[in-house]
Design an enzyme around this catalytic site. Sequence first.
Site, PDB file in Angstrom:
ATOM      1  N   LYS A 191      60.338  47.684  26.680  1.00  0.00           N
ATOM      2  CA  LYS A 191      60.444  48.693  27.730  1.00  0.00           C
ATOM      3  C   LYS A 191      61.623  49.621  27.422  1.00  0.00           C
ATOM      4  CE  LYS A 191      62.126  49.898  32.188  1.00  0.00           C
ATOM      5  NZ  LYS A 191      62.540  51.198  31.639  1.00  0.00           N
ATOM      6  N   SER A 245      73.696  48.749  31.650  1.00  0.00           N
ATOM      7  CA  SER A 245      74.918  48.611  32.436  1.00  0.00           C
ATOM      8  C   SER A 245      75.124  47.171  32.871  1.00  0.00           C
ATOM      9  CB  SER A 245      74.853  49.508  33.677  1.00  0.00           C
ATOM     10  OG  SER A 245      73.903  48.992  34.608  1.00  0.00           O
ATOM     11  N   GLU A 266      73.671  42.902  26.178  1.00  0.00           N
ATOM     12  CA  GLU A 266      74.696  43.794  25.633  1.00  0.00           C
ATOM     13  C   GLU A 266      74.958  44.820  26.716  1.00  0.00           C
ATOM     14  OE1 GLU A 266      76.946  46.371  24.520  1.00  0.00           O
ATOM     15  OE2 GLU A 266      75.117  47.312  23.758  1.00  0.00           O
ATOM     16  N   CYS A 300      78.576  52.499  25.149  1.00  0.00           N
ATOM     17  CA  CYS A 300      79.272  51.295  25.606  1.00  0.00           C
ATOM     18  C   CYS A 300      80.522  51.026  24.777  1.00  0.00           C
ATOM     19  CB  CYS A 300      78.332  50.086  25.567  1.00  0.00           C
ATOM     20  SG  CYS A 300      77.672  49.721  23.926  1.00  0.00           S
ATOM     21  N   GLU A 398      83.698  51.709  33.814  1.00  0.00           N
ATOM     22  CA  GLU A 398      82.997  52.448  32.772  1.00  0.00           C
ATOM     23  C   GLU A 398      82.472  53.768  33.332  1.00  0.00           C
ATOM     24  OE1 GLU A 398      80.095  51.227  29.148  1.00  0.00           O
ATOM     25  OE2 GLU A 398      79.352  50.749  31.152  1.00  0.00           O
TER      26      GLU A 398
END
Length: 503
Positions: A191, A245, A266, A300, A398
């Site tokens: 996906k 996220s 991750e 990231c 972040e």
Amino acid sequence: MTAALTIALPPEADRDPASYKLLIGGRFVDAADGGVIERASPGHGFVVSRYARATEKEVDTAVEAARRAFETGPWPRMKASERASVLLKAAELIEMRLEEIARLDVLESGKPIAQARGEIAGAVDIWRYAAALARTLHGESYANLGEAMLGVVVREPIGVVGIVTPWNFPFLIVSQKLPFALAAGCTAVVKPSEMTSASTFVLGEILLSAGLPEGVVNVLAGTGEEVGAPLTRHPGVDMVSFTGSTRVGKLTMAAASTSLKKVAMELGGKNGQIVFPDADLEAAADAAVFGGFFNAGECCNAGSRLIVHEAIAEDFLAEVGRLTDRVTVGDPLDEGTKVGAIISAAHAQKIRDYLDGAASDGARIVRGGKALSASAGEYLAPTIVAGASSTMAIAREEVFGPVLTVLAFRDAQEAVRIANDTNYGLSAGIWSSNMDNCLTVARGVRTGTVWVNTFMDGFPELPFGGYRQSGLGRELGLRAVEDYTEEKTIQFHKGPRTNWWLG
């Protein structure tokens, strides 16, 4: 007053949007309900792609196809050399279509074309590395258990893998997952982000052309609610590999827990580059700008915190500011662009909200901080925030935008403390000519990757992943294929049984 950016509309703007169907069981099909998703180019403003929109019905069908391919198809039963040949052919075909794939990622994500080409070239290297690992996957044997016993540990493919990828590196990140799953003999349902699905559909075409059997890889475009969540909790999926996220990663883990399937995550990062006075300051300044603004900070691994020794902080910040003024922001299809478009208007607003909060908290925005006027698309100026403390949201959370936050330290111990003062632990950079400083910081920071006198280099041979809320497990590296396997112990006994229970 800054002049508005002139964004030249590419030839695609005068054509109908490119259309993509779902890949299920080796065939490209429309959604059962006829639903579609339209993707507007964030850099140019026109509708560039139209995908068939999957729902839970297509998730069920795709998982069934992947399960059938795993249970009865040839792929898990092939020789490793045969699977490796398919992966190598896929790498060859990706390389042949590099320019096409790069352009798709540029139009859908807003990243610069020169950068996108580098990402696809890196993906080719990863597919070739995965092919090599397919042939080296092995187990263990134990002939030291007594004369009558032989123990054998074998690795078997884990089964059907659900792979969920984000919008910021559409082709590169699926290439950090899928080839290793395939090398192990798994089947998959992929996906991609509903904002950047086109290149993953092209990958599906390539894999079929490379000889991958039907049903081994299935590709579904759709939202997290309609596809991601049903895929994650589906009882027919044995493992989920997710990049995105930390917030969504937690939801994904919760959904996967209903069937106790394996998860690999991750997730986010708030990564620091630590600069000592004895560093090559020219190189460190360039790396600071690169780390902060590469991929518009939508990364990231972004070096979004610049942690500088107080003795050089003022002069170093001035140099970083001068370099920032030279960063070219503009049309993602322009060969000279360094920073392209922001992925969406909503995301651009989220970044600006962080900057407003930093100003309210007492930090100073010394460069950028504003949306750039453009003839089309969403653009933000590369931004430097000074005078921040490690308690501010801008220094802890972040932002995922072209924002570099500057903090100061007195000694190596304080640098480590500041670097670790976040919930994340993905990566860090150290700049010093003193090996004591380098070792102290490298061993003290709790991150999955530490770069010393360089930043954001990547190689398929080196594992990638994070500590704490930056994720679970590792991608790439020598053991990447092992992540998609289960260990099975087989014990062989020869001769008459010696351990009679009832005598």
